[in-house]
Design a protein around this motif. Structure first.
Motif: not given
Length: 133
Positions: A76-77, A79-80, A83-84
């Motif tokens: 999840l980290e 992917k986050e 994301a930018d």
């Protein structure tokens, strides 16, 4: 093994129920059950004892769960963090530097600049001082 299998295994472990885990993951109970069964097959070990009363984690599940939870959180980290960059178009940063200024910069200035914004392309232009102002 994929991130979905690990996430759904963790949800089932925490809920002690495929139905509750599937509801929380917004998927069908069958899909979640198949994913966990596939994970068990790949690992070569049963992770749950299934009964009409729900799921009971095996000792293997107790061992695997903390590692799987960390993997899910790390994914999840990742992917986050990306994301930018995924939504960003190719960024070009133009920097105008006057004659003589380059000599006053530290040797690692450009390396640090690229590390600060790894997704950007830097275009360094040398100009007369009056053009830079």
């Amino acid at each position: 093994m994929d991130d979905r299998q690990l996430e759904w295994f963790c949800r089932a472990y925490e809920a002690r129920s495929f139905s509750k885990a599937a509801e929380r993951a917004f998927v069908s109970r069958q899909a979640l059950g198949k994913a966990v069964k596939s994970l068990e097959t790949e690992l070569g070990v049963a992770l749950f004892v299934r009964s009409e009363f729900g799921l009971a984690p095996t000792s293997a599940a107790d061992l695997v769960y903390p590692m799987a939870r960390r993997c899910v959180e790390s994914l999840l980290e990742i992917k986050e963090a990306c994301a930018d960059f995924a939504t960003d178009t190719h960024r070009i940063v133009r920097i105008a530097i006057a004659d003589g200024v380059v000599d006053s910069l530290s040797d690692d200035f450009f390396d640090r600049l690229e590390a600060w914004s790894p997704g950007a392309e830097f275009v360094i232009e040398k100009h007369f001082l009056s053009d830079c102002v």
